[in-house]
Design a protein around this motif. Sequence first.
Motif, PDB file in Angstrom:
ATOM      1  N   SER A   7       0.833  -1.196   0.000  1.00  8.87           N
ATOM      2  CA  SER A   7       0.000   0.000   0.000  1.00  8.87           C
ATOM      3  C   SER A   7       0.868   1.246   0.000  1.00  8.87           C
ATOM      4  N   GLY A   8       0.392   2.310  -0.640  1.00 11.18           N
ATOM      5  CA  GLY A   8       1.160   3.548  -0.658  1.00 11.18           C
ATOM      6  C   GLY A   8       0.700   4.446  -1.774  1.00 11.18           C
ATOM      7  N   ALA A 101       8.533   9.541 -10.788  1.00 12.42           N
ATOM      8  CA  ALA A 101       9.776  10.017 -10.157  1.00 12.42           C
ATOM      9  C   ALA A 101      10.954   9.173 -10.597  1.00 12.42           C
ATOM     10  N   ILE A 102      12.111   9.788 -10.517  1.00 10.33           N
ATOM     11  CA  ILE A 102      13.397   9.112 -10.685  1.00 10.33           C
ATOM     12  C   ILE A 102      14.047   9.005  -9.307  1.00 10.33           C
ATOM     13  N   HIS A 356       9.454   7.150  -0.903  1.00  5.29           N
ATOM     14  CA  HIS A 356       9.472   8.561  -0.514  1.00  5.29           C
ATOM     15  C   HIS A 356       8.137   9.227  -0.834  1.00  5.29           C
ATOM     16  N   LEU A 357       7.637   9.024  -2.056  1.00  2.00           N
ATOM     17  CA  LEU A 357       6.376   9.641  -2.437  1.00  2.00           C
ATOM     18  C   LEU A 357       5.212   9.066  -1.633  1.00  2.00           C
ATOM     19  N   SER A 358       5.373   7.846  -1.141  1.00  4.52           N
ATOM     20  CA  SER A 358       4.333   7.203  -0.335  1.00  4.52           C
ATOM     21  C   SER A 358       4.451   7.547   1.139  1.00  4.52           C
ATOM     22  N   ARG A 374      12.741   5.762   8.957  1.00  5.10           N
ATOM     23  CA  ARG A 374      12.728   7.122   8.439  1.00  5.10           C
ATOM     24  C   ARG A 374      12.338   7.111   6.950  1.00  5.10           C
ATOM     25  N   VAL A 375      11.597   8.130   6.556  1.00 12.16           N
ATOM     26  CA  VAL A 375      11.376   8.370   5.131  1.00 12.16           C
ATOM     27  C   VAL A 375      12.668   8.955   4.574  1.00 12.16           C
TER      28      VAL A 375
END
Length: 382
Positions: A7-8, A101-102, A356-358, A374-375
């Motif tokens: 999930s995300g 994203a890259i 990161h985006l999630s 941590r993100v």
Amino acid sequence: MSLAATSGADDGLYIGLMSGTSLDGVDGVLLRGPSPQWMTLGHAHRPFPHELRQELLALNTPGDNELHRSAVAAQGLAEVYAEVVHALLAAAQVSPSDVRAIGAHGQTVRHRPDLGYTWQINAPATLAEHTGIAVVADFRSRDVAAGGQGAPLVPAFHQAIFGREDRSVVVLNVGGMANLSILRPGLPPLGFDCGPGNCLLDMWCEWQTGHAFDANGEWGAAGHVREDWLADALSEPYFKLPPPKSTGRDLFNADWLNQWLGPHGLTDGPVSDGQMARDVQATLCELTARSAALAIHDHAPDAVEVVVCGGGALNGDLLRRLGEQLPGVRVGRSDAHGLDVMQVEAAAFAWLAWCHLSAQAGNVAGVTGARGARVLGALYPA
């Protein structure tokens, strides 16, 4: 390659870019995910221009005008990154606007978590400008700030791809350095850098033959392991440190190699005795294999399978030596699990960009020694 959905963030396309300590160039992977499962849609590779490779290598050690030189090298790196991205988009017939994203790891030139920093040369803003795609970069720093090693960051990804419910598996990534991921059913992954991978092998091969690496390990395979030399190398204190631990060219570099060679009457120059030169290569290959095998014996004695990835997986002599050191354990390449050996780490950074985006943690605190999950990364919008 496929792995279970998590999930995300919404489904989409993600690109991962990796240029490791072996300095053989940039690998890029295009992934679609996360549901119903992650799929690999493409892979591209670009070697470094000779001048850029030499500069990146030189920046691993102190020198003059480092701030300016590293900034210029970062721009050169971003240009190669952009070439790989454009190649991926063209091959898959994908528009930049279709990619969410890259994930761009950057090029590690200093790694000193003991002093609270790690430094990956990168120019993510330039990459975002050149590609029109958002870039997630600087993955290691947040983990280091939280008291971690900042490495390895791939065990959670390895767990998702290679983990099994019925057996313990070790993933051995052999780039410039070698790192392990220990994957046990029902338990969080463990992992650490176990020592040198290709860095010393490539260095000695280039000094002696002019070639950047020993293709398939054939040159070194004609040599003989000098057990007394190997014992000296294995006395390096790093090998006995408990995890969490990480290493890089800050330790295993030309100075380390010369200090090891010196007592045996050798230097970094060409050796006139060809058999002696091959013996050094064979001993260095055995060092990579045996240090990894010893780490597996100590920390994953229940492992029944070792999955090898990274450039070292293309060294047949290294795989043979690993098999000899791990009797009763199945040693094979990641290709057998659907992911090419040169795609694994790049795919991991595409996955970390998705994390990161999630707003999901990308580190495993039990691996890096950080104070918690941590993100990771910093976002540079398109």
